[in-house]
Design a protein around this motif. Sequence first.
Motif, short mmCIF file in Angstrom:
data_model
loop_
_atom_site.label_atom_id
_atom_site.label_comp_id
_atom_site.label_asym_id
_atom_site.label_seq_id
_atom_site.Cartn_x
_atom_site.Cartn_y
_atom_site.Cartn_z
N PRO A 1 1.06 -0.83 -0.11
CA PRO A 1 0.23 0.34 -0.11
C PRO A 1 1.07 1.07 -0.34
O PRO A 1 1.82 1.38 0.49
N PRO A 2 0.46 2.72 -0.74
CA PRO A 2 1.06 3.63 -0.42
C PRO A 2 1.65 4.20 0.35
O PRO A 2 2.51 4.60 0.57
N GLU A 3 0.89 3.52 1.26
CA GLU A 3 1.40 4.12 3.40
C GLU A 3 2.18 3.36 3.73
O GLU A 3 3.93 4.20 4.31
N ARG A 4 2.57 2.54 3.46
CA ARG A 4 3.72 1.21 3.10
C ARG A 4 5.28 1.88 2.86
O ARG A 4 6.08 2.36 2.90
N ARG A 5 4.92 2.76 1.86
CA ARG A 5 5.92 2.53 0.42
C ARG A 5 6.49 4.37 0.69
O ARG A 5 7.94 3.85 1.22
N GLU B 1 -2.96 10.81 6.31
CA GLU B 1 -3.88 11.49 6.85
C GLU B 1 -5.03 11.55 5.46
O GLU B 1 -4.67 12.73 4.62
N GLY B 2 -6.11 10.97 4.68
CA GLY B 2 -6.54 11.00 4.26
C GLY B 2 -5.43 10.57 2.59
O GLY B 2 -5.29 9.67 2.60
N ASP B 3 -5.08 11.37 1.83
CA ASP B 3 -4.52 11.07 0.49
C ASP B 3 -2.95 11.75 0.81
O ASP B 3 -2.26 12.40 0.22
#
Length: 76
Positions: A26-30, A55-57
């Motif tokens: 997921p983008p958060e982990r990257r 937070e959101g995007d």
Amino acid sequence: AALLDRVSGDELLAHLLVLHSLHPEPPERRAERAVERLRPAVRERGGDLEWLGVEGDVARVRVESGGGGCGSGCGA
């Protein structure tokens, strides 16, 4: 799991997977991994980074300056 680690660990392949919305992480982990990779270089210059999450995007990172100005890279 081993294949996913190899795929996401290869920088060029990871960029291609992101480009085509196929990256397994997921983008958060990257984004968190990117902060982890940058932290040693920032600490070397007297600062620090703190991953605050998403937070959101928007990914949030706290940047602490070492108070030394721009350092020796500014020129005189």
